[in-house]
Motif scaffolding. Sequence first.
Motif, mmCIF file in Angstrom:
data_model
loop_
_atom_site.group_PDB
_atom_site.id
_atom_site.type_symbol
_atom_site.label_atom_id
_atom_site.label_comp_id
_atom_site.label_asym_id
_atom_site.label_seq_id
_atom_site.Cartn_x
_atom_site.Cartn_y
_atom_site.Cartn_z
ATOM 1 N N THR A 40 -6.734 -36.822 -35.950
ATOM 2 C CA THR A 40 -7.753 -36.074 -35.204
ATOM 3 C C THR A 40 -7.492 -34.569 -35.170
ATOM 4 O O THR A 40 -8.300 -33.827 -34.609
ATOM 5 C CB THR A 40 -7.877 -36.609 -33.761
ATOM 6 O OG1 THR A 40 -6.605 -36.542 -33.120
ATOM 7 C CG2 THR A 40 -8.402 -38.035 -33.761
ATOM 8 N N MET A 41 -6.403 -34.122 -35.754
ATOM 9 C CA MET A 41 -6.162 -32.675 -35.821
ATOM 10 C C MET A 41 -7.198 -31.989 -36.717
ATOM 11 O O MET A 41 -7.561 -30.843 -36.478
ATOM 12 C CB MET A 41 -4.756 -32.389 -36.357
ATOM 13 C CG MET A 41 -3.677 -32.664 -35.324
ATOM 14 S SD MET A 41 -2.020 -32.371 -35.962
ATOM 15 C CE MET A 41 -2.050 -30.586 -36.115
ATOM 16 N N ASN B 37 -3.040 -38.803 -33.626
ATOM 17 C CA ASN B 37 -2.915 -37.381 -33.374
ATOM 18 C C ASN B 37 -3.071 -36.589 -34.671
ATOM 19 O O ASN B 37 -3.817 -35.615 -34.731
ATOM 20 C CB ASN B 37 -1.578 -37.060 -32.703
ATOM 21 C CG ASN B 37 -1.468 -35.602 -32.353
ATOM 22 O OD1 ASN B 37 -2.328 -35.048 -31.678
ATOM 23 N ND2 ASN B 37 -0.409 -34.962 -32.826
ATOM 24 N N PRO C 199 -0.121 -43.790 -31.991
ATOM 25 C CA PRO C 199 -0.535 -42.522 -31.379
ATOM 26 C C PRO C 199 -0.214 -41.302 -32.268
ATOM 27 O O PRO C 199 -1.019 -40.380 -32.360
ATOM 28 C CB PRO C 199 0.250 -42.472 -30.064
ATOM 29 C CG PRO C 199 0.459 -43.904 -29.718
ATOM 30 C CD PRO C 199 0.690 -44.586 -31.049
#
Length: 120
Positions: A97-98, A94, A90
């Motif tokens: 995908t920022m 995270n 995760p």
Amino acid sequence: MGVYQMGVVEERFADIIWKSEPIASAELAKLAEQELGWKKSTTYTVLRRLCDKGIFQNVKTIVTSKISKEDLYSAQSETFVEERFGGSLPAFLNAFTMRKKLTPEEVAELRRMVDAYEEE
């Protein structure tokens, strides 16, 4: 499975092997000359290095893989997530995908993967 590291040039060469295996080392040298502009000595040096790393083998002048491309990249990905994100997928997603937006198709594929994993 050990940690396998390859440079960019080694990866290009490895791709030639994976696409062509089993392949005679002499034929591999010809392909490396055509696709990479390498001399025969360069081909054999890099091949020996990749064989020493346990990725390929050259038995009686026939080159084959000891590990598939998919398995190699899977091991490298696992190591990357372990080293950079403490093993947290995760946290990796995270960070990923920022800056890069996932397409609806990618999100759906990730959902399918998670669902399939939960069913196992």
